[in-house]
Design a protein around this motif. Structure first.
Motif, PDB file in Angstrom:
ATOM      1  N   VAL A  58      20.011  62.278  74.956  1.00 41.13           N
ATOM      2  CA  VAL A  58      19.044  61.456  75.685  1.00 41.13           C
ATOM      3  C   VAL A  58      19.794  60.559  76.677  1.00 41.13           C
ATOM      4  O   VAL A  58      21.024  60.617  76.756  1.00 41.13           O
ATOM      5  CB  VAL A  58      18.160  60.621  74.725  1.00 41.13           C
ATOM      6  N   ALA A  59      19.034  59.741  77.417  1.00 38.38           N
ATOM      7  CA  ALA A  59      19.633  59.018  78.536  1.00 38.38           C
ATOM      8  C   ALA A  59      20.486  57.810  78.149  1.00 38.38           C
ATOM      9  O   ALA A  59      21.295  57.341  78.955  1.00 38.38           O
ATOM     10  CB  ALA A  59      18.530  58.579  79.501  1.00 38.38           C
ATOM     11  N   ALA A  64      17.774  56.546  72.480  1.00 45.39           N
ATOM     12  CA  ALA A  64      17.934  57.242  71.195  1.00 45.39           C
ATOM     13  C   ALA A  64      17.204  56.464  70.098  1.00 45.39           C
ATOM     14  O   ALA A  64      16.560  57.054  69.220  1.00 45.39           O
ATOM     15  CB  ALA A  64      19.419  57.407  70.861  1.00 45.39           C
ATOM     16  N   LEU A  65      17.265  55.134  70.174  1.00 44.32           N
ATOM     17  CA  LEU A  65      16.537  54.310  69.196  1.00 44.32           C
ATOM     18  C   LEU A  65      15.030  54.394  69.446  1.00 44.32           C
ATOM     19  O   LEU A  65      14.252  54.614  68.523  1.00 44.32           O
ATOM     20  CB  LEU A  65      16.981  52.839  69.300  1.00 44.32           C
ATOM     21  N   LEU A  66      14.638  54.241  70.707  1.00 45.95           N
ATOM     22  CA  LEU A  66      13.207  54.245  71.035  1.00 45.95           C
ATOM     23  C   LEU A  66      12.566  55.586  70.654  1.00 45.95           C
ATOM     24  O   LEU A  66      11.515  55.618  70.001  1.00 45.95           O
ATOM     25  CB  LEU A  66      13.014  53.983  72.532  1.00 45.95           C
ATOM     26  N   LEU A  67      13.201  56.676  71.031  1.00 46.38           N
ATOM     27  CA  LEU A  67      12.620  57.989  70.728  1.00 46.38           C
ATOM     28  C   LEU A  67      12.617  58.262  69.222  1.00 46.38           C
ATOM     29  O   LEU A  67      11.699  58.914  68.714  1.00 46.38           O
ATOM     30  CB  LEU A  67      13.340  59.096  71.510  1.00 46.38           C
ATOM     31  N   ALA A 180      21.088  56.809  66.026  1.00 46.01           N
ATOM     32  CA  ALA A 180      21.259  56.685  67.474  1.00 46.01           C
ATOM     33  C   ALA A 180      22.711  56.390  67.775  1.00 46.01           C
ATOM     34  O   ALA A 180      23.308  55.483  67.177  1.00 46.01           O
ATOM     35  CB  ALA A 180      20.381  55.553  67.999  1.00 46.01           C
ATOM     36  N   ILE A 181      23.259  57.179  68.716  1.00 54.70           N
ATOM     37  CA  ILE A 181      24.630  56.922  69.159  1.00 54.70           C
ATOM     38  C   ILE A 181      24.591  56.682  70.661  1.00 54.70           C
ATOM     39  O   ILE A 181      23.807  57.305  71.370  1.00 54.70           O
ATOM     40  CB  ILE A 181      25.554  58.092  68.764  1.00 54.70           C
ATOM     41  N   GLY A 196      23.223  58.986  75.524  1.00 53.55           N
ATOM     42  CA  GLY A 196      23.042  58.712  74.098  1.00 53.55           C
ATOM     43  C   GLY A 196      22.627  59.974  73.380  1.00 53.55           C
ATOM     44  O   GLY A 196      22.369  61.009  74.013  1.00 53.55           O
ATOM     45  N   ILE A 197      22.576  59.870  72.054  1.00 52.08           N
ATOM     46  CA  ILE A 197      22.170  61.041  71.290  1.00 52.08           C
ATOM     47  C   ILE A 197      21.421  60.606  70.034  1.00 52.08           C
ATOM     48  O   ILE A 197      21.706  59.539  69.483  1.00 52.08           O
ATOM     49  CB  ILE A 197      23.400  61.919  70.949  1.00 52.08           C
TER      50      ILE A 197
END
Ligand SMILES: *Cc1c(COP(=O)(O)O)cnc(C)c1O
Length: 375
Positions: A58-59, A64-67, A180-181, A196-197
């Protein structure tokens, strides 16, 4: 102008410049910049590195936390327990998903949430816990999982600062429902931009996050849900594929820097980071506690050409952005105290031993002259 920088990303780039330049050039020549083979390959590599089944690029770490929260269905005032001593993204994403952050105080030895306080904050509305492995110090996940299972709560690991950290040999990011990373440039595995991932072992959560990152569309221009545009791009993924090969060596050098600080400063009047049994700390930050006069020590070091940072100067529950939650000064005494005591010292693989010795010497000189706090 400081001569010993807090971090030096240019030096790190120089050490791998040939490989990075080729990786970027190959992406430019492929003409494919979004969701190409680098993202797919990197997702596989990082999932395997962290001991998770899936990784979804992800961006940013924030996304990563939000999703993660959205994929787990957090909404409409659902309560999510988290720490007030962290970067804002650990908690503002809860609000953006529609939830309500519920803070609990931290443990002064590890800087992470005080696990023994979790249960007292659980209500019928509590749906999840966002745990932060702050500065690279892994939470005791085994204890947290027991509590989460007992109360039927989701666990989201905010492992933004902790890639490669382990507890009892098992990597952070592999314990939660998701993790989340962040690949913010200064993180232990940094991109040359944002990235991020999300890690997860669950097929359904993986698919949901994949859907969310593509505007809710599995097939182009047919949108099943409301999503966002949040993808790791090909250039960042290509850079991260090169850098991932060096991550263990870099984390080990951080640990060596930490060891040198610990042995050199151990008799000084500071409180130094600890590692409890079973903990493999990756020292995203080497954060000391100065019981009084932290700001004076920081300015002294700055005048000696040594840059240090304060992570974090304000606890989240006292931020204007969270004023509406109604917390007050005194609610989380440990987090509040830490904000006045913490000081992060330069600790990165490219920091030379000579520079590190200068930092230690400057600290010792200062403390000998100025510090008379009773222990
Ligand atoms: C860096 C960080 C994030 C956010 O990551 P970004 O990639 O900057 O969006 C979230 N939580 C913590 C604890 C962080 O340190």
């Amino acid at each position: 102008m400081s001569t010993i920088q807090f971090i030096n990303l240019y030096k790190q780039y120089l050490s791998i410049a040939d490989e990075i330049d080729i990786a970027i050039r190959n992406v430019l020549r492929s003409g494919n910049f979004i969701m190409g083979k680098n993202v797919g390959e990197f997702e596989k590599q990082i999932a395997s590195y962290c001991g998770s089944k899936y990784a979804v690029g992800v961006a940013s770490g924030t996304d990563a936390l939000l999703l993660s929260l959205l994929a787990l269905g957090i909404k409409d005032g659902d309560e999510v327990i988290t720490t007030p001593f962290t970067f804002i993204a650990s908690a503002n994403t809860i609000v953006r998903a529609g939830g309500k952050p519920v803070f609990i105080d931290v443990d002064e030895e590890t800087f992470n949430i005080n696990i023994s306080e979790i249960e007292s904050k659980i209500t019928s509305k509590t749906k999840a816990i966002v745990l932060v492995h702050l500065f690279g110090y892994p939470m005791d996940m085994f204890k947290v999982i027991d509590i989460a299972q007992k109360h039927n709560l989701y666990i989201i690991e905010d492992a933004a600062q902790a890639i490669g950290a382990k507890i009892n040999q098992r990597s952070v990011g592999s314990f939660g429902d998701t993790a989340a990373i962040s690949f913010f440039p200064s993180k232990n595995l940094g991109a040359y931009g944002d990235g991020g991932i999300v890690l997860t072992d669950n097929d359904g959560i993986r698919d949901q996050i994949d859907l969310l990152r593509h505007h809710g569309a599995k097939n182009k221009y047919y949108h099943e849900i409301i999503g966002v545009n949040s993808r790791l791009d090909e250039i960042q993924a290509a850079i991260l594929r090169v850098k991932l090969k060096y991550l263990d060596a870099w984390n080990n050098s951080r640990r060596e820097r930490a060891k040198l600080y610990t042995s050199t400063l151990k008799n000084s009047k500071l409180i130094l980071p600890i590692e409890k049994t079973g903990v493999f700390h990756t020292y995203h930050q080497f954060t000391i506690r100065v019981l009084s006069g932290r700001d004076e020590l920081k300015s002294f070091l700055f005048n000696q050409g040594i840059d240090t940072k304060i992570y974090y100067p304000h606890p989240l529950h006292l931020q204007p952005a969270f004023q509406y939650l109604g917390y007050r000064s005194g609610d989380f005494p440990v987090a509040e105290k830490l904000c006045t005591q913490v000081l992060s010292l330069p600790c990165y693989p490219e920091l030379s031993i000579l520079d590190q010795e200068k930092i230690c010497q400057a600290i010792i000189t200062y403390l000998d002259k100025n510090y008379s706090h009773p222990q």
